[in-house]
Design a protein around this motif. Structure first.
Motif, PDB file in Angstrom:
ATOM      1  N   ALA A 131      32.442  63.060  50.950  1.00 50.07           N
ATOM      2  CA  ALA A 131      30.996  63.269  51.062  1.00 50.07           C
ATOM      3  C   ALA A 131      30.627  64.122  52.274  1.00 50.07           C
ATOM      4  O   ALA A 131      29.902  65.112  52.131  1.00 50.07           O
ATOM      5  CB  ALA A 131      30.273  61.920  51.093  1.00 50.07           C
ATOM      6  N   PRO A 132      31.089  63.806  53.499  1.00 49.21           N
ATOM      7  CA  PRO A 132      30.781  64.728  54.602  1.00 49.21           C
ATOM      8  C   PRO A 132      31.401  66.106  54.423  1.00 49.21           C
ATOM      9  O   PRO A 132      30.855  67.099  54.903  1.00 49.21           O
ATOM     10  CB  PRO A 132      31.329  64.014  55.846  1.00 49.21           C
ATOM     11  CG  PRO A 132      32.194  62.918  55.355  1.00 49.21           C
ATOM     12  CD  PRO A 132      31.699  62.561  54.000  1.00 49.21           C
ATOM     13  N   ALA A 133      32.527  66.176  53.732  1.00 55.56           N
ATOM     14  CA  ALA A 133      33.096  67.502  53.457  1.00 55.56           C
ATOM     15  C   ALA A 133      32.146  68.316  52.576  1.00 55.56           C
ATOM     16  O   ALA A 133      31.923  69.508  52.810  1.00 55.56           O
ATOM     17  CB  ALA A 133      34.458  67.356  52.791  1.00 55.56           C
ATOM     18  N   PHE A 134      31.597  67.667  51.553  1.00 53.17           N
ATOM     19  CA  PHE A 134      30.675  68.358  50.643  1.00 53.17           C
ATOM     20  C   PHE A 134      29.321  68.634  51.292  1.00 53.17           C
ATOM     21  O   PHE A 134      28.795  69.748  51.207  1.00 53.17           O
ATOM     22  CB  PHE A 134      30.438  67.510  49.390  1.00 53.17           C
ATOM     23  CG  PHE A 134      31.571  67.518  48.407  1.00 53.17           C
ATOM     24  CD1 PHE A 134      32.193  68.698  48.009  1.00 53.17           C
ATOM     25  CD2 PHE A 134      32.013  66.321  47.842  1.00 53.17           C
ATOM     26  CE1 PHE A 134      33.219  68.694  47.082  1.00 53.17           C
ATOM     27  CE2 PHE A 134      33.043  66.312  46.921  1.00 53.17           C
ATOM     28  CZ  PHE A 134      33.653  67.496  46.537  1.00 53.17           C
ATOM     29  N   THR A 147      32.045  72.318  52.705  1.00 53.32           N
ATOM     30  CA  THR A 147      33.373  72.868  52.427  1.00 53.32           C
ATOM     31  C   THR A 147      33.906  72.234  51.148  1.00 53.32           C
ATOM     32  O   THR A 147      34.612  71.215  51.202  1.00 53.32           O
ATOM     33  CB  THR A 147      34.324  72.594  53.606  1.00 53.32           C
ATOM     34  OG1 THR A 147      33.705  73.011  54.822  1.00 53.32           O
ATOM     35  CG2 THR A 147      35.637  73.317  53.427  1.00 53.32           C
ATOM     36  N   PRO A 148      33.566  72.801  49.991  1.00 49.32           N
ATOM     37  CA  PRO A 148      33.924  72.144  48.730  1.00 49.32           C
ATOM     38  C   PRO A 148      35.416  71.906  48.556  1.00 49.32           C
ATOM     39  O   PRO A 148      35.821  70.843  48.066  1.00 49.32           O
ATOM     40  CB  PRO A 148      33.382  73.117  47.664  1.00 49.32           C
ATOM     41  CG  PRO A 148      32.277  73.856  48.348  1.00 49.32           C
ATOM     42  CD  PRO A 148      32.728  73.990  49.783  1.00 49.32           C
ATOM     43  N   TRP A 149      36.252  72.875  48.963  1.00 46.34           N
ATOM     44  CA  TRP A 149      37.689  72.703  48.724  1.00 46.34           C
ATOM     45  C   TRP A 149      38.231  71.485  49.466  1.00 46.34           C
ATOM     46  O   TRP A 149      39.117  70.780  48.963  1.00 46.34           O
ATOM     47  CB  TRP A 149      38.471  73.961  49.130  1.00 46.34           C
ATOM     48  CG  TRP A 149      38.496  74.248  50.612  1.00 46.34           C
ATOM     49  CD1 TRP A 149      37.666  75.083  51.304  1.00 46.34           C
ATOM     50  CD2 TRP A 149      39.390  73.677  51.585  1.00 46.34           C
ATOM     51  NE1 TRP A 149      37.984  75.086  52.648  1.00 46.34           N
ATOM     52  CE2 TRP A 149      39.046  74.232  52.847  1.00 46.34           C
ATOM     53  CE3 TRP A 149      40.453  72.779  51.517  1.00 46.34           C
ATOM     54  CZ2 TRP A 149      39.715  73.903  54.015  1.00 46.34           C
ATOM     55  CZ3 TRP A 149      41.121  72.446  52.695  1.00 46.34           C
ATOM     56  CH2 TRP A 149      40.752  73.011  53.919  1.00 46.34           C
ATOM     57  N   LEU A 150      37.689  71.207  50.656  1.00 42.58           N
ATOM     58  CA  LEU A 150      38.124  70.034  51.396  1.00 42.58           C
ATOM     59  C   LEU A 150      37.681  68.755  50.684  1.00 42.58           C
ATOM     60  O   LEU A 150      38.426  67.772  50.623  1.00 42.58           O
ATOM     61  CB  LEU A 150      37.562  70.076  52.817  1.00 42.58           C
ATOM     62  CG  LEU A 150      37.935  68.896  53.733  1.00 42.58           C
ATOM     63  CD1 LEU A 150      39.442  68.766  53.861  1.00 42.58           C
ATOM     64  CD2 LEU A 150      37.277  69.063  55.105  1.00 42.58           C
ATOM     65  N   GLY A 151      36.468  68.771  50.144  1.00 37.97           N
ATOM     66  CA  GLY A 151      36.005  67.626  49.372  1.00 37.97           C
ATOM     67  C   GLY A 151      36.867  67.375  48.150  1.00 37.97           C
ATOM     68  O   GLY A 151      37.242  66.229  47.862  1.00 37.97           O
ATOM     69  N   TRP A 152      37.208  68.451  47.428  1.00 39.10           N
ATOM     70  CA  TRP A 152      38.069  68.295  46.246  1.00 39.10           C
ATOM     71  C   TRP A 152      39.430  67.730  46.652  1.00 39.10           C
ATOM     72  O   TRP A 152      39.982  66.859  45.957  1.00 39.10           O
ATOM     73  CB  TRP A 152      38.258  69.641  45.558  1.00 39.10           C
ATOM     74  CG  TRP A 152      36.988  70.295  45.109  1.00 39.10           C
ATOM     75  CD1 TRP A 152      35.813  69.678  44.777  1.00 39.10           C
ATOM     76  CD2 TRP A 152      36.754  71.699  44.964  1.00 39.10           C
ATOM     77  NE1 TRP A 152      34.866  70.605  44.440  1.00 39.10           N
ATOM     78  CE2 TRP A 152      35.406  71.858  44.535  1.00 39.10           C
ATOM     79  CE3 TRP A 152      37.529  72.839  45.150  1.00 39.10           C
ATOM     80  CZ2 TRP A 152      34.848  73.108  44.290  1.00 39.10           C
ATOM     81  CZ3 TRP A 152      36.975  74.088  44.907  1.00 39.10           C
ATOM     82  CH2 TRP A 152      35.652  74.207  44.481  1.00 39.10           C
ATOM     83  N   LEU A 153      39.968  68.231  47.759  1.00 40.62           N
ATOM     84  CA  LEU A 153      41.275  67.756  48.231  1.00 40.62           C
ATOM     85  C   LEU A 153      41.227  66.271  48.579  1.00 40.62           C
ATOM     86  O   LEU A 153      42.128  65.496  48.208  1.00 40.62           O
ATOM     87  CB  LEU A 153      41.715  68.575  49.445  1.00 40.62           C
ATOM     88  CG  LEU A 153      43.050  68.166  50.087  1.00 40.62           C
ATOM     89  CD1 LEU A 153      44.200  68.323  49.097  1.00 40.62           C
ATOM     90  CD2 LEU A 153      43.305  68.997  51.352  1.00 40.62           C
ATOM     91  N   LEU A 154      40.180  65.842  49.281  1.00 30.04           N
ATOM     92  CA  LEU A 154      40.062  64.434  49.663  1.00 30.04           C
ATOM     93  C   LEU A 154      39.894  63.536  48.436  1.00 30.04           C
ATOM     94  O   LEU A 154      40.465  62.434  48.391  1.00 30.04           O
ATOM     95  CB  LEU A 154      38.894  64.257  50.626  1.00 30.04           C
ATOM     96  CG  LEU A 154      39.137  64.784  52.046  1.00 30.04           C
ATOM     97  CD1 LEU A 154      37.830  64.874  52.825  1.00 30.04           C
ATOM     98  CD2 LEU A 154      40.129  63.901  52.783  1.00 30.04           C
ATOM     99  N   GLY A 192      30.854  61.017  40.403  1.00 35.71           N
ATOM    100  CA  GLY A 192      29.482  61.154  40.867  1.00 35.71           C
ATOM    101  C   GLY A 192      29.342  62.157  41.993  1.00 35.71           C
ATOM    102  O   GLY A 192      28.416  62.980  42.005  1.00 35.71           O
ATOM    103  N   LEU A 193      30.267  62.133  42.948  1.00 35.88           N
ATOM    104  CA  LEU A 193      30.213  63.075  44.063  1.00 35.88           C
ATOM    105  C   LEU A 193      30.391  64.510  43.594  1.00 35.88           C
ATOM    106  O   LEU A 193      29.737  65.426  44.098  1.00 35.88           O
ATOM    107  CB  LEU A 193      31.281  62.720  45.093  1.00 35.88           C
ATOM    108  CG  LEU A 193      31.028  61.454  45.916  1.00 35.88           C
ATOM    109  CD1 LEU A 193      32.222  61.153  46.816  1.00 35.88           C
ATOM    110  CD2 LEU A 193      29.763  61.591  46.745  1.00 35.88           C
ATOM    111  N   LEU A 194      31.276  64.709  42.642  1.00 33.04           N
ATOM    112  CA  LEU A 194      31.481  66.061  42.112  1.00 33.04           C
ATOM    113  C   LEU A 194      30.213  66.589  41.451  1.00 33.04           C
ATOM    114  O   LEU A 194      29.856  67.760  41.605  1.00 33.04           O
ATOM    115  CB  LEU A 194      32.636  66.062  41.113  1.00 33.04           C
ATOM    116  CG  LEU A 194      34.041  65.952  41.709  1.00 33.04           C
ATOM    117  CD1 LEU A 194      35.068  65.743  40.602  1.00 33.04           C
ATOM    118  CD2 LEU A 194      34.389  67.200  42.523  1.00 33.04           C
TER     119      LEU A 194
END
Length: 284
Positions: free
Chosen positions: A25-28, A33-40, A79-81
């Motif tokens: 969530a903080p990544a998004f 930084t979407p790629w970091l959110g996807w990775l997490l 949901g986050l995506l």
């Protein structure tokens, strides 16, 4: 909803997997930084699946009736995506409001439908009345929310300048749109952060741990929405209190009422900040 027994023991694999998902969530929404959110999200759901296959966490092991950490984290991730697929800057034009409606609505509806019809475990529910009638303490807190909001929110929004993160509302139509938008997002907050994320996390973590993790997601969303500067000093306690109140009341109606009263003050402050003198009952 099929209620899982209260979790009293903190399982490190479950905590780390859930933490990775919630840190998306903080990544998004904070770092953008979407790629970091996807990775997490991939790390969180992936490590949960690995742990479960090895019998280190609750599901797919000795008792197949226990909730699946992998499935529950996948619902939060889904949901986050969906929420992260749109910019969350506050805007009041028709396209922006439609975009918000589809993304936020989908972030609640899609995990619910997947849980109900794909996983068939009814992990997500929306207990409107919960634990019964409201007592004196419930009504006292509702009044306190209004008073605290009146005292604190004008100082926060105006002295920090964060009211500029919301569009100017200088006509009846724009003021009406702001009223609808603020209220709708407030209701959605409780449907997703409390009835979805918090409820799913509580099936695998002690209440305090689950509440802290849902607050990470809650506050990150509010940051991109506009509650910046020293906003987390307000939004972190608010998110934690909403989780605690829901635990005590089991009532979606009550936490929504608390949130809407708070947001009513937010709405009035934004109108006041953009139109000085229009609402003369604030101290700032």
């Amino acid at each position: 909803m099929i209620a899982a027994p209260q979790v009293t023991t903190l399982r490190l694999p479950a905590l780390l997997s859930a933490l990775a998902v919630c840190l998306a969530a903080p990544a998004f929404f904070v770092l953008l930084t979407p790629w970091l959110g996807w990775l997490l999200l991939a790390i969180g759901v992936g490590t949960a699946a690995w742990s479960e296959r090895r019998g280190a966490a609750s599901a797919f092991s000795a008792n197949p009736g226990e909730p699946s950490l992998t499935r529950d984290l996948s619902l939060i991730a889904l949901g986050l995506l969906i929420v992260s697929s749109v910019p969350l800057a506050a805007e009041l034009d028709n396209l922006a409001m439609l975009r918000f409606t589809l993304a936020l609505g989908g972030a609640v509806a899609v995990p619910y439908l997947v849980s109900r019809f794909v996983y068939r475990d009814r992990a997500i529910s929306f207990p409107w009345r919960g634990g019964g009638r409201w007592g004196r303490l419930h009504w006292t807190w509702l009044i306190a929310v209004l008073v605290l909001g009146w005292l604190i929110l004008p100082f926060y929004f105006i002295t920090s300048g964060v009211y500029l993160n919301w569009p100017v509302v200088d006509s009846p139509e724009l003021i009406a749109r702001l009223f609808v938008g603020v209220g709708a997002v407030g209701i959605w907050d409780e449907l997703f952060f409390i009835c979805t994320a918090f409820a799913l996390l509580r099936r695998h973590l002690p209440h305090a741990s689950a509440n802290i993790l849902q607050a990470i997601v809650f506050v990150s969303f509010l940051w991109e929405l506009g509650y910046r500067a020293w906003g987390p000093v307000l939004t972190i306690p608010f998110a934690l209190l909403q989780g605690y109140i829901f635990l005590r009341t089991r009532s979606l109606a009550y936490v929504v009422t608390v949130h809407l009263l708070f947001d009513a003050v937010v709405f009035a402050v934004l109108v006041h900040a953009h139109n000085p003198g229009l609402l003369p009952f604030f101290l700032v």
